[in-house]
Motif scaffolding. Structure first.
Motif, PDB file in Angstrom:
ATOM      1  N   ILE A  41      29.262 -43.873 -33.758  1.00  0.00           N
ATOM      2  CA  ILE A  41      28.647 -43.944 -34.904  1.00  0.00           C
ATOM      3  C   ILE A  41      27.147 -44.146 -34.694  1.00  0.00           C
ATOM      4  N   GLU A  42      26.757 -45.147 -34.016  1.00  0.00           N
ATOM      5  CA  GLU A  42      25.597 -45.507 -33.817  1.00  0.00           C
ATOM      6  C   GLU A  42      24.555 -44.232 -33.231  1.00  0.00           C
ATOM      7  N   ASP A  43      25.268 -43.333 -32.302  1.00  0.00           N
ATOM      8  CA  ASP A  43      24.573 -42.367 -31.874  1.00  0.00           C
ATOM      9  C   ASP A  43      24.103 -41.475 -32.904  1.00  0.00           C
ATOM     10  N   ILE A  44      25.235 -41.121 -33.902  1.00  0.00           N
ATOM     11  CA  ILE A  44      24.953 -40.224 -35.087  1.00  0.00           C
ATOM     12  C   ILE A  44      24.049 -40.985 -35.913  1.00  0.00           C
ATOM     13  N   LEU A  45      23.992 -41.732 -36.283  1.00  0.00           N
ATOM     14  CA  LEU A  45      22.951 -42.672 -37.114  1.00  0.00           C
ATOM     15  C   LEU A  45      21.605 -42.643 -36.615  1.00  0.00           C
ATOM     16  N   LYS A  46      21.493 -42.508 -35.066  1.00  0.00           N
ATOM     17  CA  LYS A  46      20.189 -42.302 -34.462  1.00  0.00           C
ATOM     18  C   LYS A  46      19.719 -40.984 -34.629  1.00  0.00           C
ATOM     19  N   GLN A  47      20.343 -40.090 -34.693  1.00  0.00           N
ATOM     20  CA  GLN A  47      20.357 -38.561 -34.460  1.00  0.00           C
ATOM     21  C   GLN A  47      19.897 -38.349 -35.798  1.00  0.00           C
ATOM     22  N   TYR A  48      20.601 -38.649 -36.844  1.00  0.00           N
ATOM     23  CA  TYR A  48      20.377 -38.513 -38.374  1.00  0.00           C
ATOM     24  C   TYR A  48      19.754 -39.725 -39.244  1.00  0.00           C
ATOM     25  N   PRO A  49      18.787 -40.099 -39.163  1.00  0.00           N
ATOM     26  CA  PRO A  49      18.290 -41.310 -39.573  1.00  0.00           C
ATOM     27  C   PRO A  49      18.396 -41.156 -41.144  1.00  0.00           C
ATOM     28  N   SER A  50      18.547 -40.006 -41.833  1.00  0.00           N
ATOM     29  CA  SER A  50      18.780 -40.041 -43.306  1.00  0.00           C
ATOM     30  C   SER A  50      20.226 -40.280 -43.788  1.00  0.00           C
ATOM     31  N   ILE A  51      21.193 -40.493 -43.029  1.00  0.00           N
ATOM     32  CA  ILE A  51      22.605 -40.846 -43.257  1.00  0.00           C
ATOM     33  C   ILE A  51      22.678 -42.125 -42.853  1.00  0.00           C
ATOM     34  N   GLU A  52      23.819 -42.854 -43.567  1.00  0.00           N
ATOM     35  CA  GLU A  52      24.216 -44.404 -43.437  1.00  0.00           C
ATOM     36  C   GLU A  52      25.220 -44.236 -42.875  1.00  0.00           C
ATOM     37  N   LEU A  53      26.008 -45.467 -42.597  1.00  0.00           N
ATOM     38  CA  LEU A  53      27.289 -45.310 -41.909  1.00  0.00           C
ATOM     39  C   LEU A  53      28.248 -45.190 -43.274  1.00  0.00           C
ATOM     40  N   GLU A  54      27.930 -45.344 -44.250  1.00  0.00           N
ATOM     41  CA  GLU A  54      28.761 -45.272 -45.696  1.00  0.00           C
ATOM     42  C   GLU A  54      29.087 -43.587 -45.589  1.00  0.00           C
ATOM     43  N   ASP A  55      28.035 -42.846 -45.235  1.00  0.00           N
ATOM     44  CA  ASP A  55      28.320 -41.535 -45.188  1.00  0.00           C
ATOM     45  C   ASP A  55      29.263 -40.946 -44.270  1.00  0.00           C
ATOM     46  N   ILE A  56      29.240 -41.461 -42.964  1.00  0.00           N
ATOM     47  CA  ILE A  56      30.446 -41.316 -41.876  1.00  0.00           C
ATOM     48  C   ILE A  56      31.523 -41.792 -42.224  1.00  0.00           C
ATOM     49  N   GLN A  57      31.866 -42.866 -42.895  1.00  0.00           N
ATOM     50  CA  GLN A  57      33.052 -43.399 -43.527  1.00  0.00           C
ATOM     51  C   GLN A  57      33.552 -42.478 -44.576  1.00  0.00           C
ATOM     52  N   ALA A  58      32.954 -41.856 -45.349  1.00  0.00           N
ATOM     53  CA  ALA A  58      33.166 -40.995 -46.524  1.00  0.00           C
ATOM     54  C   ALA A  58      33.688 -39.715 -45.794  1.00  0.00           C
ATOM     55  N   SER A  59      33.101 -39.048 -44.741  1.00  0.00           N
ATOM     56  CA  SER A  59      33.402 -37.867 -44.064  1.00  0.00           C
ATOM     57  C   SER A  59      34.704 -38.092 -43.641  1.00  0.00           C
ATOM     58  N   LEU A  60      35.144 -39.332 -43.043  1.00  0.00           N
ATOM     59  CA  LEU A  60      36.532 -39.691 -42.243  1.00  0.00           C
ATOM     60  C   LEU A  60      37.338 -39.471 -43.544  1.00  0.00           C
ATOM     61  N   LYS A  61      37.336 -40.334 -44.387  1.00  0.00           N
ATOM     62  CA  LYS A  61      38.204 -40.519 -45.741  1.00  0.00           C
ATOM     63  C   LYS A  61      38.401 -39.042 -46.241  1.00  0.00           C
ATOM     64  N   PHE A  62      37.346 -38.365 -46.447  1.00  0.00           N
ATOM     65  CA  PHE A  62      37.265 -37.036 -46.755  1.00  0.00           C
ATOM     66  C   PHE A  62      38.360 -36.024 -45.872  1.00  0.00           C
ATOM     67  N   ALA A  63      38.184 -36.232 -44.704  1.00  0.00           N
ATOM     68  CA  ALA A  63      39.069 -35.181 -43.706  1.00  0.00           C
ATOM     69  C   ALA A  63      40.555 -35.733 -43.785  1.00  0.00           C
ATOM     70  N   ALA A  64      40.548 -37.273 -44.013  1.00  0.00           N
ATOM     71  CA  ALA A  64      42.209 -37.722 -43.912  1.00  0.00           C
ATOM     72  C   ALA A  64      42.818 -37.415 -45.280  1.00  0.00           C
ATOM     73  N   THR A  65      42.123 -37.352 -46.194  1.00  0.00           N
ATOM     74  CA  THR A  65      42.561 -36.809 -47.671  1.00  0.00           C
ATOM     75  C   THR A  65      42.949 -35.413 -47.427  1.00  0.00           C
ATOM     76  N   LEU A  66      42.293 -34.530 -46.988  1.00  0.00           N
ATOM     77  CA  LEU A  66      42.695 -33.185 -46.844  1.00  0.00           C
ATOM     78  C   LEU A  66      43.986 -33.132 -45.948  1.00  0.00           C
ATOM     79  N   LEU A  67      44.070 -33.719 -45.007  1.00  0.00           N
ATOM     80  CA  LEU A  67      45.266 -33.664 -44.149  1.00  0.00           C
ATOM     81  C   LEU A  67      46.527 -34.128 -44.542  1.00  0.00           C
ATOM     82  N   GLY A  68      46.281 -35.127 -45.605  1.00  0.00           N
ATOM     83  CA  GLY A  68      47.133 -35.876 -46.247  1.00  0.00           C
ATOM     84  C   GLY A  68      48.180 -34.775 -47.364  1.00  0.00           C
ATOM     85  N   LYS A  69      47.618 -33.690 -47.360  1.00  0.00           N
ATOM     86  CA  LYS A  69      48.071 -32.655 -48.364  1.00  0.00           C
ATOM     87  C   LYS A  69      49.154 -31.740 -47.861  1.00  0.00           C
ATOM     88  N   SER A  70      49.988 -31.321 -48.427  1.00  0.00           N
ATOM     89  CA  SER A  70      50.901 -30.291 -47.864  1.00  0.00           C
ATOM     90  C   SER A  70      50.583 -29.012 -47.826  1.00  0.00           C
TER      91      SER A  70
END
Length: 77
Positions: A41-70
């Motif tokens: 996560i630290e690597d990504i935040l350095k590469q993309y200074p415009s995003i925040e930790l919460e953006d990465i967490q939201a991305s993971l939650k989004f993916a988990a939500t998609l995979l939770g569907k049938s």
């Protein structure tokens, strides 16, 4: 523009309608690909200074939500 969460949006005019971070051109897919390749996560935040930790967490939650569907696979002619 459709808001999936307060941090993830979909706009058909940006990145071909892929989910992006807060209307930017950084896609959720890009962040997930970096994580799956072993970047921290630290690597990504350095590469993309415009995003925040919460953006990465939201991305993971989004993916988990998609995979939770049938899903079902149907043959296509």
């Amino acid at each position: 523009m459709e808001y999936i969460s307060e941090r993830i949006t979909i706009d058909e005019k940006i990145c071909n309608g892929k989910p992006t971070i807060r209307g930017s051109r950084i896609t959720v897919q890009t962040l997930l690909e970096f994580l799956s390749a072993g970047d921290t996560i630290e690597d990504i935040l350095k590469q993309y200074p415009s995003i925040e930790l919460e953006d990465i967490q939201a991305s993971l939650k989004f993916a988990a939500t998609l995979l939770g569907k049938s899903y079902s696979i149907k043959p296509v002619a």
